[in-house]
Design a protein around this motif. Sequence first.
Motif, PDB file in Angstrom:
ATOM      1  N   GLU A 133       0.871  -1.176   0.000  1.00  0.00           N
ATOM      2  CA  GLU A 133       0.000   0.000   0.000  1.00  0.00           C
ATOM      3  C   GLU A 133       0.903   1.220   0.000  1.00  0.00           C
ATOM      4  O   GLU A 133       2.078   1.137   0.368  1.00  0.00           O
ATOM      5  CB  GLU A 133      -0.929   0.026   1.220  1.00  0.00           C
ATOM      6  N   LEU A 134       0.358   2.352  -0.416  1.00  0.00           N
ATOM      7  CA  LEU A 134       1.113   3.596  -0.534  1.00  0.00           C
ATOM      8  C   LEU A 134       0.767   4.572   0.585  1.00  0.00           C
ATOM      9  O   LEU A 134      -0.403   4.658   0.994  1.00  0.00           O
ATOM     10  CB  LEU A 134       0.807   4.280  -1.872  1.00  0.00           C
ATOM     11  N   HIS A 135       1.762   5.301   1.070  1.00  0.00           N
ATOM     12  CA  HIS A 135       1.574   6.405   2.003  1.00  0.00           C
ATOM     13  C   HIS A 135       2.275   7.630   1.423  1.00  0.00           C
ATOM     14  O   HIS A 135       3.352   7.518   0.848  1.00  0.00           O
ATOM     15  CB  HIS A 135       2.196   6.099   3.357  1.00  0.00           C
ATOM     16  N   TYR A 136       1.649   8.768   1.619  1.00  0.00           N
ATOM     17  CA  TYR A 136       2.256  10.034   1.223  1.00  0.00           C
ATOM     18  C   TYR A 136       1.948  11.054   2.305  1.00  0.00           C
ATOM     19  O   TYR A 136       0.806  11.160   2.766  1.00  0.00           O
ATOM     20  CB  TYR A 136       1.711  10.516  -0.126  1.00  0.00           C
ATOM     21  N   VAL A 137       2.965  11.814   2.719  1.00  0.00           N
ATOM     22  CA  VAL A 137       2.798  12.821   3.756  1.00  0.00           C
ATOM     23  C   VAL A 137       3.231  14.169   3.196  1.00  0.00           C
ATOM     24  O   VAL A 137       4.296  14.294   2.583  1.00  0.00           O
ATOM     25  CB  VAL A 137       3.635  12.478   5.013  1.00  0.00           C
ATOM     26  N   ARG A 138       2.404  15.176   3.446  1.00  0.00           N
ATOM     27  CA  ARG A 138       2.691  16.535   2.994  1.00  0.00           C
ATOM     28  C   ARG A 138       2.615  17.479   4.196  1.00  0.00           C
ATOM     29  O   ARG A 138       1.624  17.452   4.937  1.00  0.00           O
ATOM     30  CB  ARG A 138       1.658  16.943   1.933  1.00  0.00           C
ATOM     31  N   ARG A 139       3.639  18.256   4.415  1.00  0.00           N
ATOM     32  CA  ARG A 139       3.647  19.216   5.512  1.00  0.00           C
ATOM     33  C   ARG A 139       2.924  20.477   5.038  1.00  0.00           C
ATOM     34  O   ARG A 139       3.540  21.458   4.622  1.00  0.00           O
ATOM     35  CB  ARG A 139       5.070  19.556   5.949  1.00  0.00           C
ATOM     36  N   ALA A 140       1.605  20.412   5.084  1.00  0.00           N
ATOM     37  CA  ALA A 140       0.789  21.552   4.659  1.00  0.00           C
ATOM     38  C   ALA A 140      -0.680  21.209   4.851  1.00  0.00           C
ATOM     39  O   ALA A 140      -1.058  20.037   4.847  1.00  0.00           O
ATOM     40  CB  ALA A 140       1.035  21.877   3.181  1.00  0.00           C
ATOM     41  N   ARG A 141      -1.453  22.261   5.008  1.00  0.00           N
ATOM     42  CA  ARG A 141      -2.899  22.115   4.906  1.00  0.00           C
ATOM     43  C   ARG A 141      -3.214  22.297   3.431  1.00  0.00           C
ATOM     44  O   ARG A 141      -2.721  23.208   2.778  1.00  0.00           O
ATOM     45  CB  ARG A 141      -3.609  23.180   5.740  1.00  0.00           C
ATOM     46  N   LEU A 142      -3.996  21.421   2.893  1.00  0.00           N
ATOM     47  CA  LEU A 142      -4.296  21.422   1.468  1.00  0.00           C
ATOM     48  C   LEU A 142      -5.774  21.692   1.247  1.00  0.00           C
ATOM     49  O   LEU A 142      -6.607  21.383   2.103  1.00  0.00           O
ATOM     50  CB  LEU A 142      -3.928  20.067   0.857  1.00  0.00           C
ATOM     51  N   THR A 143      -6.088  22.223   0.094  1.00  0.00           N
ATOM     52  CA  THR A 143      -7.500  22.376  -0.265  1.00  0.00           C
ATOM     53  C   THR A 143      -8.059  21.013  -0.631  1.00  0.00           C
ATOM     54  O   THR A 143      -7.311  20.071  -0.918  1.00  0.00           O
ATOM     55  CB  THR A 143      -7.672  23.328  -1.461  1.00  0.00           C
ATOM     56  N   ARG A 144      -9.356  20.897  -0.646  1.00  0.00           N
ATOM     57  CA  ARG A 144     -10.002  19.643  -1.036  1.00  0.00           C
ATOM     58  C   ARG A 144      -9.617  19.287  -2.477  1.00  0.00           C
ATOM     59  O   ARG A 144      -9.374  18.135  -2.786  1.00  0.00           O
ATOM     60  CB  ARG A 144     -11.516  19.751  -0.888  1.00  0.00           C
ATOM     61  N   ALA A 145      -9.518  20.270  -3.346  1.00  0.00           N
ATOM     62  CA  ALA A 145      -9.127  20.018  -4.738  1.00  0.00           C
ATOM     63  C   ALA A 145      -7.697  19.483  -4.813  1.00  0.00           C
ATOM     64  O   ALA A 145      -7.405  18.576  -5.601  1.00  0.00           O
ATOM     65  CB  ALA A 145      -9.269  21.287  -5.571  1.00  0.00           C
ATOM     66  N   GLU A 146      -6.785  20.032  -3.994  1.00  0.00           N
ATOM     67  CA  GLU A 146      -5.407  19.541  -3.969  1.00  0.00           C
ATOM     68  C   GLU A 146      -5.355  18.115  -3.412  1.00  0.00           C
ATOM     69  O   GLU A 146      -4.633  17.266  -3.940  1.00  0.00           O
ATOM     70  CB  GLU A 146      -4.524  20.465  -3.128  1.00  0.00           C
ATOM     71  N   GLU A 147      -6.115  17.866  -2.356  1.00  0.00           N
ATOM     72  CA  GLU A 147      -6.180  16.504  -1.809  1.00  0.00           C
ATOM     73  C   GLU A 147      -6.696  15.523  -2.858  1.00  0.00           C
ATOM     74  O   GLU A 147      -6.156  14.425  -3.003  1.00  0.00           O
ATOM     75  CB  GLU A 147      -7.075  16.462  -0.571  1.00  0.00           C
ATOM     76  N   HIS A 148      -7.716  15.926  -3.594  1.00  0.00           N
ATOM     77  CA  HIS A 148      -8.265  15.055  -4.640  1.00  0.00           C
ATOM     78  C   HIS A 148      -7.218  14.780  -5.722  1.00  0.00           C
ATOM     79  O   HIS A 148      -7.053  13.636  -6.162  1.00  0.00           O
ATOM     80  CB  HIS A 148      -9.525  15.666  -5.254  1.00  0.00           C
ATOM     81  N   ALA A 149      -6.504  15.802  -6.141  1.00  0.00           N
ATOM     82  CA  ALA A 149      -5.474  15.621  -7.178  1.00  0.00           C
ATOM     83  C   ALA A 149      -4.392  14.653  -6.695  1.00  0.00           C
ATOM     84  O   ALA A 149      -3.930  13.789  -7.462  1.00  0.00           O
ATOM     85  CB  ALA A 149      -4.861  16.969  -7.562  1.00  0.00           C
ATOM     86  N   ILE A 150      -3.987  14.762  -5.439  1.00  0.00           N
ATOM     87  CA  ILE A 150      -2.994  13.844  -4.889  1.00  0.00           C
ATOM     88  C   ILE A 150      -3.570  12.429  -4.814  1.00  0.00           C
ATOM     89  O   ILE A 150      -2.894  11.454  -5.165  1.00  0.00           O
ATOM     90  CB  ILE A 150      -2.501  14.330  -3.514  1.00  0.00           C
ATOM     91  N   ALA A 151      -4.819  12.303  -4.389  1.00  0.00           N
ATOM     92  CA  ALA A 151      -5.461  10.984  -4.320  1.00  0.00           C
ATOM     93  C   ALA A 151      -5.523  10.332  -5.696  1.00  0.00           C
ATOM     94  O   ALA A 151      -5.276   9.120  -5.828  1.00  0.00           O
ATOM     95  CB  ALA A 151      -6.857  11.108  -3.708  1.00  0.00           C
ATOM     96  N   VAL A 152      -5.834  11.101  -6.723  1.00  0.00           N
ATOM     97  CA  VAL A 152      -5.859  10.565  -8.093  1.00  0.00           C
ATOM     98  C   VAL A 152      -4.472  10.056  -8.482  1.00  0.00           C
ATOM     99  O   VAL A 152      -4.320   8.966  -9.035  1.00  0.00           O
ATOM    100  CB  VAL A 152      -6.370  11.627  -9.096  1.00  0.00           C
ATOM    101  N   ARG A 153      -3.443  10.844  -8.176  1.00  0.00           N
ATOM    102  CA  ARG A 153      -2.067  10.443  -8.511  1.00  0.00           C
ATOM    103  C   ARG A 153      -1.712   9.144  -7.789  1.00  0.00           C
ATOM    104  O   ARG A 153      -1.119   8.242  -8.362  1.00  0.00           O
ATOM    105  CB  ARG A 153      -1.096  11.560  -8.135  1.00  0.00           C
ATOM    106  N   LEU A 154      -2.074   9.037  -6.498  1.00  0.00           N
ATOM    107  CA  LEU A 154      -1.775   7.815  -5.743  1.00  0.00           C
ATOM    108  C   LEU A 154      -2.555   6.619  -6.296  1.00  0.00           C
ATOM    109  O   LEU A 154      -2.020   5.507  -6.371  1.00  0.00           O
ATOM    110  CB  LEU A 154      -2.070   8.018  -4.255  1.00  0.00           C
TER     111      LEU A 154
END
Length: 186
Positions: A73-94
């Motif tokens: 399984e994959l984990h990704y950590v980002r040191r930031a508060r993200l917008t819902r759109a940014e979270e979605h874009a990262i989820a799509v990439r994962l």
Amino acid sequence: MPAPAVLREVFLAYRARRGEEDDGFLFEDAGGPLTRLDVLVYRSAELTTFATIGMAAREMPATPGPGGGGRAELHYVRRARLTRAEEHAIAVRLANLAIHPFLTGTPVDWGHMVGLGDDFPVLPGCRAVFLAGPLSPDAVDYVHTREGPVRILNVVPITDAERDLGRGMSPLDFARYLLDKRDLYT
């Protein structure tokens, strides 16, 4: 259709370690290599953490040599508060990264680099990822299930220059280099 037992075990392990997720994204494709993939989102004051559940439903293809097959399984950590759109874009990439081994017939493991073709969301210039093992002493390396261990692959976006440098180093030396040179979560 109920989730495979291995995915329930991964989910329960995540819950035991992190508590309830703050959000999540569901990807379904009845004809795809993974019919369902969830990307869970955990938010804290400093970090946004993403964790996939679904990649481990199948063993990755095995190839000759070290590191073939198995579940991950994959984990990704980002040191930031993200917008819902940014979270979605990262989820799509994962989600796309999670199906990569099944589409290409090539497993992924700690120390592998995968080209993305374009930038990782919210990180301009990072067109590849390095898949790392635990990045801190308290990080999880595997989730132990009745189906066997599920390897946790930590996704570290990297630039083209870092990818070129990493090709000339052992995976462990490259991970150490990255840890020494920058905050992997920003």
